[in-house]
Design a protein around this motif. Structure first.
Motif, PDB file in Angstrom:
ATOM      1  N   PRO A  52      38.032  10.000 -19.748  1.00 43.53           N
ATOM      2  CA  PRO A  52      36.658   9.882 -20.215  1.00 43.53           C
ATOM      3  C   PRO A  52      35.692   9.336 -18.774  1.00 43.53           C
ATOM      4  O   PRO A  52      36.232   8.992 -17.900  1.00 43.53           O
ATOM      5  N   VAL A  53      34.342   9.584 -19.310  1.00 39.55           N
ATOM      6  CA  VAL A  53      33.505   9.322 -18.266  1.00 39.55           C
ATOM      7  C   VAL A  53      32.648   8.000 -18.596  1.00 39.55           C
ATOM      8  O   VAL A  53      31.800   7.572 -17.519  1.00 39.55           O
ATOM      9  N   THR A  54      33.048   7.299 -19.371  1.00 41.28           N
ATOM     10  CA  THR A  54      32.820   5.991 -19.536  1.00 41.28           C
ATOM     11  C   THR A  54      33.777   4.919 -20.170  1.00 41.28           C
ATOM     12  O   THR A  54      34.929   5.616 -20.813  1.00 41.28           O
ATOM     13  N   THR A  55      33.891   3.690 -19.811  1.00 38.73           N
ATOM     14  CA  THR A  55      35.004   3.204 -20.024  1.00 38.73           C
ATOM     15  C   THR A  55      34.341   1.646 -20.379  1.00 38.73           C
ATOM     16  O   THR A  55      33.288   1.069 -20.155  1.00 38.73           O
ATOM     17  N   VAL A  56      35.054   0.696 -21.256  1.00 41.46           N
ATOM     18  CA  VAL A  56      34.882  -0.593 -21.564  1.00 41.46           C
ATOM     19  C   VAL A  56      35.552  -1.447 -20.741  1.00 41.46           C
ATOM     20  O   VAL A  56      36.972  -1.298 -20.643  1.00 41.46           O
ATOM     21  N   LEU A  57      35.013  -2.364 -20.180  1.00 39.56           N
ATOM     22  CA  LEU A  57      35.636  -3.759 -19.312  1.00 39.56           C
ATOM     23  C   LEU A  57      35.547  -4.960 -20.141  1.00 39.56           C
ATOM     24  O   LEU A  57      34.183  -5.238 -20.396  1.00 39.56           O
ATOM     25  N   THR A  58      36.285  -5.471 -20.371  1.00 40.92           N
ATOM     26  CA  THR A  58      36.232  -6.860 -21.080  1.00 40.92           C
ATOM     27  C   THR A  58      36.303  -7.952 -20.062  1.00 40.92           C
ATOM     28  O   THR A  58      36.532  -7.806 -18.849  1.00 40.92           O
ATOM     29  N   ARG A  59      35.567  -9.146 -20.306  1.00 47.06           N
ATOM     30  CA  ARG A  59      35.518 -10.190 -19.134  1.00 47.06           C
ATOM     31  C   ARG A  59      36.693 -10.491 -18.774  1.00 47.06           C
ATOM     32  O   ARG A  59      37.334 -10.746 -17.465  1.00 47.06           O
ATOM     33  N   GLY A 104      45.006  -0.635 -10.306  1.00 50.67           N
ATOM     34  CA  GLY A 104      44.328   0.082 -11.487  1.00 50.67           C
ATOM     35  C   GLY A 104      45.565   0.897 -12.015  1.00 50.67           C
ATOM     36  O   GLY A 104      45.589   0.988 -13.198  1.00 50.67           O
ATOM     37  N   LEU A 105      46.448   1.347 -11.151  1.00 44.32           N
ATOM     38  CA  LEU A 105      47.678   2.249 -11.926  1.00 44.32           C
ATOM     39  C   LEU A 105      48.307   1.327 -12.648  1.00 44.32           C
ATOM     40  O   LEU A 105      48.927   1.540 -13.832  1.00 44.32           O
ATOM     41  N   LYS A 268      45.839   6.063 -17.489  1.00 46.31           N
ATOM     42  CA  LYS A 268      46.166   6.171 -18.931  1.00 46.31           C
ATOM     43  C   LYS A 268      46.188   7.617 -19.614  1.00 46.31           C
ATOM     44  O   LYS A 268      47.098   7.861 -20.184  1.00 46.31           O
ATOM     45  N   PHE A 269      45.273   8.111 -18.978  1.00 42.71           N
ATOM     46  CA  PHE A 269      45.060   9.843 -19.589  1.00 42.71           C
ATOM     47  C   PHE A 269      46.647  10.410 -19.253  1.00 42.71           C
ATOM     48  O   PHE A 269      47.244  11.339 -19.868  1.00 42.71           O
ATOM     49  N   ALA A 270      46.743  10.294 -17.613  1.00 39.14           N
ATOM     50  CA  ALA A 270      48.145  10.691 -17.422  1.00 39.14           C
ATOM     51  C   ALA A 270      49.326  10.623 -17.998  1.00 39.14           C
ATOM     52  O   ALA A 270      50.318  11.321 -18.283  1.00 39.14           O
TER      53      ALA A 270
END
Length: 391
Positions: A52-59, A104-105, A268-270
Motif C-alpha cells: 500500500p501507499v498509505t499506512t497507519v502508525l500508532t503512537r 522495519g523488517l 508485510k506484503f512480501a
C-alpha cells in the motif's frame, strides 16, 4: 499557630514526588493515538500490485520503533568507540544509517519467522531479541557475550536468527535451506535472507534464487543496497543495478530503505506473498551506511564528506520517523529526548559490562562444537595440546 501550619504544609509537600519538568509537560500534551501517512510507492517487477501507499502508525508502535532505532544507532557508535580504544579487535562492520532496515523488517514479520544475514549483523541481532549487553560483550570477546565470547562481530545468534556470516554471500543458500525447512514442516513461516549489493554478484546467490523458485520456497531474498560494496560503488561493480530484478523469474520490490514505514509495509506484503504459497520474492532496500565498510575503512576515499552529510540531513531514518511523530502529535520533542537519555544510559551500562566481564577461559575453547554430544577430546594447535569438547 502560623508557624505550626507552615511546618505541616511543608511536611506534606516534601512527601510529594516531583516529576521532571519535561514529563509534566509531556503528560499535559494531548497525543493522537495514531496517524495515517503516505509512503513512497515501491518499484515492482513481475507483480501487478504492490504494498500500500498509505499506512497507519500508532503512537505505541512509533515510540517502540524510535527507541529501537536509537538503540541500534548508539550501540554502533559505542562499538566504534570501543574499537578505537582497542577493547574490540578484528573485523567490525557497523550499520549506523541502516536502522530502518533491521527495525522495519522485524516489524513486518512474526517472532517465529526466521532471519539470516551477512556480517553487518549487530542491528539484526538486537531486533531479533539479543540484549545490548550481550552484543557488546560478544564484540569484546567476554563470557557474557551472546556466543560466550567466541563469535565476535560476525557470528552472533539468537532464536530463529542464524547469524552473521563471514563469507560474502554464503548466507544465501543457507537462507534457502531454512525456507525449505519451513515448507517441509508446514508451519507457515518464512525466512528473510539478507545480503548486500556487493554479494548480489556472487554466483551462489543466483543458485539460491534458482533452487528457491524450483521448490517454491517461502524465502524473502533481501538486498540491502547501501550503494557501495566495500569501497566500490554499485555503478562500477554491477552491469545491472536493478537488484530487485536480478531474480529474473522471481518477483521483486524496490523499497525506500530509509523510511521504516516503507520497509514495514513492504515486508508485510512480501511475507503474505510467501505464506500464500506463491514461492520466493526479492526485495531491494535502498539504504546508506554512515561508517566505512568496516572499522579499517575511513569511508571517505571513495565518497565525499558532503555526500554523507547530505544523506544525514535529508534522509536519516531516525530523523524521518521523529519528524513524522512530532508533526502528527504522536509524541513531543521532550518525550523523545527522554527516550534518548534512557537509551544512552542503557548503552553506557552495557559498555561498562563489556569492558569488565571476564574473558572465557582457554579450557572452554572446545566447548559447544556440537549441540548434543557426549564429551570427547580434541587436539589443539599440536598433538600434545588437548581440549575437552562439551556440548
Amino acid at each position: 499557630m502560623k508557624k505550626m501550619l507552615t511546618e505541616a504544609v511543608s511536611r506534606v509537600l516534601s512527601g510529594v514526588t516531583q516529576k521532571p519538568a519535561s514529563r509534566v509537560l509531556a503528560a499535559s500534551c494531548k497525543y493522537s493515538n495514531n496517524a495515517t501517512f503516505e509512503i513512497k510507492k515501491c518499484g515492482l517487477y513481475r507483480l501487478e500490485e504492490g504494498p500500500p501507499v498509505t499506512t497507519v502508525l500508532t503512537r505505541e508502535d512509533g515510540l517502540k520503533y524510535y527507541k529501537m532505532m536509537q538503540t541500534v544507532r548508539r550501540m554502533e557508535l559505542k562499538a566504534d568507540q570501543l574499537y578505537k580504544q582497542k577493547f574490540i579487535r578484528g573485523f567490525c562492520h557497523l550499520c549506523d544509517g541502516q536502522e530502518a532496515c533491521c527495525v522495519g523488517l522485524e516489524a513486518g514479520i512474526n517472532p517465529t519467522d526466521h532471519v539470516i544475514t551477512s556480517y553487518r549483523a549487530h542491528g539484526f541481532s538486537y531486533t531479533r531479541g539479543l540484549t545490548v549487553r550481550s552484543i557488546l560483550a560478544e564484540l569484546t570477546g567476554r563470557r557474557g557475550g551472546c556466543a560466550k565470547g567466541k563469535g565476535g562481530s560476525m557470528h552472533m545468534y539468537a532464536k530463529n536468527f542464524y547469524g552473521g556470516n563471514g563469507i560474502v554471500g554464503a548466507q544465501g543458500p543457507l537462507g534457502a535451506g531454512v525456507a525449505l525447512a519451513c515448507k517441509y514442516k508446514g508451519n507457515n513461516e518464512v525466512c528473510l535472507t539478507l545480503y548486500g549489493d556487493g554479494a548480489a554478484n556472487q554466483g551462489q546467490i543466483s543458485e539460491a534464487y534458482n533452487m528457491a523458485a524450483l521448490w517454491n520456497l517461502p524465502c524473502i531474498f533481501i538486498c540491502e543496497n547501501n550503494r557501495y560494496g566495500m569501497g566500490t560503488s554499485v555503478e562500477r561493480a554491477a552491469a545491472n543495478t536493478d537488484y530487485y530484478k536480478r531474480g529474473n523469474f522471481i518477483p521483486g520490490l524496490r523499497v525506500d530503505g530509509m523510511d521504516i514505514l516503507c520497509v514495514r509495509e513492504a515486508t508485510k506484503f512480501a511475507a503474505d506473498y510467501c505464506r500464500s504459497g506463491k514461492g520466493p520474492i526479492l526485495m531491494e532496500l535502498l539504504t546508506y551506511r554512515y561508517h566505512g565498510h568496516s572499522m579499517s575503512d575511513p569511508g571517505i576515499s571513495y565518497r565525499t564528506r558532503e555526500e554523507i552529510q547530505s544523506v544525514r540531513s535529508k534522509s536519516d531514518p531516525i530523523m524521518l520517523l521523529k519528524d513524522k511523530m512530532v508533526n502528527n502529535k504522536l509524541a513531543s520533542v521532550e518525550e523523545l529526548k527522554e527516550i534518548d537519555v534512557e537509551v544512552k544510559k542503557e548503552i553506557d551500562d552495557a559498555a561498562q559490562f563489556a569492558m569488565t566481564d571476564p574473558e572465557p577461559p582457554l579450557e572452554e575453547l572446545g566447548h559447544h562444537i556440537y549441540s548434543s554430544n557426549p564429551p570427547f577430546d580434541i587436539r589443539g594447535a599440536n598433538q600434545w595440546i588437548k581440549f575437552q569438547s562439551i556440548s
